[in-house]
Motif scaffolding. Structure first.
Motif, PDB file in Angstrom:
ATOM      1  N   HIS A   1       0.755  -0.790  -0.209  1.00  0.00           N
ATOM      2  CA  HIS A   1       0.105   0.163   0.357  1.00  0.00           C
ATOM      3  C   HIS A   1       0.944   1.254   0.290  1.00  0.00           C
ATOM      4  CE1 HIS A   1      -2.850  -2.984   1.678  1.00  0.00           C
ATOM      5  NE2 HIS A   1      -3.658  -2.411   0.783  1.00  0.00           N
ATOM      6  N   LYS A   5     -18.202   2.162   6.381  1.00  0.00           N
ATOM      7  CA  LYS A   5     -17.261   2.403   5.470  1.00  0.00           C
ATOM      8  C   LYS A   5     -17.147   2.662   3.904  1.00  0.00           C
ATOM      9  CE  LYS A   5     -13.670   0.098   3.416  1.00  0.00           C
ATOM     10  NZ  LYS A   5     -13.381  -1.220   2.918  1.00  0.00           N
ATOM     11  N   SER A  32     -15.992   3.187   0.752  1.00  0.00           N
ATOM     12  CA  SER A  32     -14.692   2.670  -0.555  1.00  0.00           C
ATOM     13  C   SER A  32     -14.560   3.712  -1.178  1.00  0.00           C
ATOM     14  CB  SER A  32     -15.308   1.297  -0.948  1.00  0.00           C
ATOM     15  OG  SER A  32     -14.784   0.346  -0.283  1.00  0.00           O
ATOM     16  N   ARG A  53     -13.010   4.229  -5.435  1.00  0.00           N
ATOM     17  CA  ARG A  53     -12.056   3.883  -6.840  1.00  0.00           C
ATOM     18  C   ARG A  53     -11.838   5.413  -7.779  1.00  0.00           C
ATOM     19  NH1 ARG A  53     -12.145   0.126  -3.679  1.00  0.00           N
ATOM     20  NH2 ARG A  53     -12.226  -1.603  -3.804  1.00  0.00           N
ATOM     21  N   GLY A  73      -7.099   5.405   3.435  1.00  0.00           N
ATOM     22  CA  GLY A  73      -5.808   4.823   2.985  1.00  0.00           C
ATOM     23  C   GLY A  73      -5.833   3.873   1.635  1.00  0.00           C
ATOM     24  N   HIS A 114      -4.643   2.179  -2.053  1.00  0.00           N
ATOM     25  CA  HIS A 114      -3.688   2.337  -3.120  1.00  0.00           C
ATOM     26  C   HIS A 114      -4.377   3.982  -3.705  1.00  0.00           C
ATOM     27  CE1 HIS A 114      -2.606  -1.563  -2.421  1.00  0.00           C
ATOM     28  NE2 HIS A 114      -3.373  -1.847  -2.153  1.00  0.00           N
ATOM     29  N   ALA A 150      -9.194   3.129  -2.569  1.00  0.00           N
ATOM     30  CA  ALA A 150      -9.204   3.290  -1.386  1.00  0.00           C
ATOM     31  C   ALA A 150     -10.020   2.725  -0.339  1.00  0.00           C
ATOM     32  CB  ALA A 150      -8.799   4.483  -1.403  1.00  0.00           C
ATOM     33  N   GLY A 151      -9.774   3.218   0.982  1.00  0.00           N
ATOM     34  CA  GLY A 151     -11.157   2.943   1.923  1.00  0.00           C
ATOM     35  C   GLY A 151     -10.740   3.806   2.857  1.00  0.00           C
TER      36      GLY A 151
HETATM   37  P1  5GP Z   1     -11.736  -1.653  -0.127  1.00  0.00           P
HETATM   38  O1  5GP Z   1     -12.832  -0.881  -1.203  1.00  0.00           O
HETATM   39  O2  5GP Z   1     -11.871  -2.775  -1.274  1.00  0.00           O
HETATM   40  O3  5GP Z   1     -12.081  -2.447   0.713  1.00  0.00           O
HETATM   41  O4  5GP Z   1     -10.161  -1.633   0.271  1.00  0.00           O
HETATM   42  C1  5GP Z   1     -10.188  -1.413  -0.900  1.00  0.00           C
HETATM   43  C2  5GP Z   1      -8.149  -0.552  -0.307  1.00  0.00           C
HETATM   44  O5  5GP Z   1      -8.404   0.289   0.165  1.00  0.00           O
HETATM   45  C3  5GP Z   1      -7.450  -1.554   0.066  1.00  0.00           C
HETATM   46  O6  5GP Z   1      -6.245  -1.695  -0.630  1.00  0.00           O
HETATM   47  C4  5GP Z   1      -7.552  -1.184   1.818  1.00  0.00           C
HETATM   48  O7  5GP Z   1      -6.138  -2.203   2.354  1.00  0.00           O
HETATM   49  C5  5GP Z   1      -7.140   0.073   1.786  1.00  0.00           C
HETATM   50  N1  5GP Z   1      -9.086   0.362   2.724  1.00  0.00           N
HETATM   51  C6  5GP Z   1      -9.983   0.064   3.027  1.00  0.00           C
HETATM   52  N2  5GP Z   1     -10.575   0.488   4.228  1.00  0.00           N
HETATM   53  C7  5GP Z   1      -9.781   0.912   4.636  1.00  0.00           C
HETATM   54  C8  5GP Z   1      -9.722   1.640   6.249  1.00  0.00           C
HETATM   55  O8  5GP Z   1     -10.496   1.724   7.001  1.00  0.00           O
HETATM   56  N3  5GP Z   1      -8.168   2.459   6.323  1.00  0.00           N
HETATM   57  C9  5GP Z   1      -6.936   2.052   5.790  1.00  0.00           C
HETATM   58  N4  5GP Z   1      -6.463   2.832   5.942  1.00  0.00           N
HETATM   59  N5  5GP Z   1      -7.106   1.344   4.519  1.00  0.00           N
HETATM   60  C10 5GP Z   1      -8.084   1.409   3.257  1.00  0.00           C
END
Ligand code: 5GP
Ligand code: MN
Length: 332
Positions: free
Chosen positions: A112, A270, A272, A274, A291, A293, A297-298
């Motif tokens: 990351h 949460k 997300s 993109r 944080g 990528h 990110a999320g």
């Molecule tokens: P997703 O949306 O698929 O859950 O996460 C997308 C990316 O964002 C993943 O690489 C994940 O590691 C990062 N991510 C998701 N949620 C969080 C969060 O609450 N905190 C941080 N630091 N990164 C997150």
């Protein structure tokens, strides 16, 4: 930060090793943990595979996946090394974070861009499309020969984190690594079928409901969708079935940033993020304490949905304007 050969040396020293991925586990953390765990076991180590949340059903095909100790179960054991994979910040370890406070060696291997160096040993390569790529290189470096099970896990890690080699984290070297795994005998088409074409009907019913919430900003550059707990209950779907839904928001013509607001519990969401090709969503999520990528990110935000939506959509629109994207007329 350490280099990969220092990480290799460290792993060779451990005797009782626990390996762990992140909360809401994905194919990369699960595949990477199993692959490295099996390799260390073949070298004679005592290995524990741990994961803070249950393994999503879709990954039941992974070799040895039933060995994962879920939630806080693994805290009962004693270890000399704690290896953390694909986990950018300690919070994403859930209950297993406690292991960081024990007098044992800790090591984080991650990709990351937002990753913290929170362990004793850290290897972070944001250019790696998946942690699975790093594990493949690491095993190569220590001259560990691949096995069929390890190869399947590494392939699953790489194929999921690259969106089937579609995202811009996919490099020529990513294809070269995958090609090596296929040459070794990984049944790539079968693995893709298992991951993408074995969905329970309930997950598609959830998709139907979530698509009903799809909105696009007047400028056509930002889209958002909502998933609440009631939808999951009504559609008999699990949290794991939310994974991937955000891609529909990003797939809309003209959209640069897609958002998904997912209710986790009362007044806790949460978010997300993109992006398609320009906006750095790692920075965008960073404004809300999260944080990830550049393109995915999320973050977790507490509060009521309307307030959260207003703040996050405003920040996304600002990010789109900062990249000087001209207005795109949405079709509707
Ligand atoms: P997703 O949306 O698929 O859950 O996460 C997308 C990316 O964002 C993943 O690489 C994940 O590691 C990062 N991510 C998701 N949620 C969080 C969060 O609450 N905190 C941080 N630091 N990164 C997150
Ligand atoms: Mn990953």
């Amino acid at each position: 930060m350490n280099n990969l050969s220092e990480i290799g040396d460290l792993l060779l020293q451990g005797k009782r090793i626990i390996l762990c991925g992140h909360v809401m586990p994905d194919g990369d953390c699960l595949g990477s943990v199993i692959a490295l765990g099996l390799a260390l076991e073949k070298m004679g180590k005592e290995v524990t595979l741990a994961i803070p949340d249950p393994v999503p059903e879709v990954y039941n095909f992974l070799p040895e996946v039933k060995r994962f100790q879920e939630g806080s179960k693994a805290l009962q054991g004693e270890y000399d090394s704690f290896i953390i994979l694909d986990c950018s910040v300690p919070d994403r370890l859930g209950p297993l974070r406690e292991l960081l406070t024990r007098p044992i060696i800790t090591c984080s291997i991650d990709h990351h861009v937002s990753a913290n160096e929170f362990a004793h040993y850290n290897y972070i390569d944001p250019k790696a499309a998946a942690v699975g790529e790093i594990i493949q290189d690491l095993l190569n470096l220590i001259n560990f020969p691949l096995t069929p099970d390890i190869s399947i896990c590494l392939y699953a890690a790489i194929v999921t984190d690259t969106g089937s080699f579609q995202y811009d984290n996919t490099r020529a070297d990513t294809h070269r690594r995958a090609a090596k795994l296929i040459e070794y005998g990984v049944p790539a088409a079968e693995i893709n079928r298992l991951i993408y074409e074995q969905k329970p009907l309930s997950s598609l019913r959830l998709l139907e409901a979530v698509l009903g919430t799809l909105s696009v900003s007047p400028c056509g550059r930002v889209s958002w969708m909502i998933v609440n707990l009631e939808m999951l209950k009504n559609k008999n779907a699990g949290k794991e079935h939310v994974d991937g839904l955000i891609n529909y928001g990003r797939s809309v013509r003209g959209v640069e940033v897609a958002l998904l607001f997912q209710e986790i519990s009362k007044d806790c969401f949460k978010v997300s993020f993109r992006s398609k090709e320009l906006v750095d969503v790692n920075s965008l999520a960073g404004k809300f304490g999260g944080g990830g990528h550049n393109r995915a990110a999320g973050c977790i935000i507490k509060g009521d949905l309307e307030t959260i939506k207003t703040q996050v959509i405003a920040a996304a629109l600002q990010a789109v304007n900062e990249t000087a994207l001209v207005c795109f007329s949405p079709d509707v």
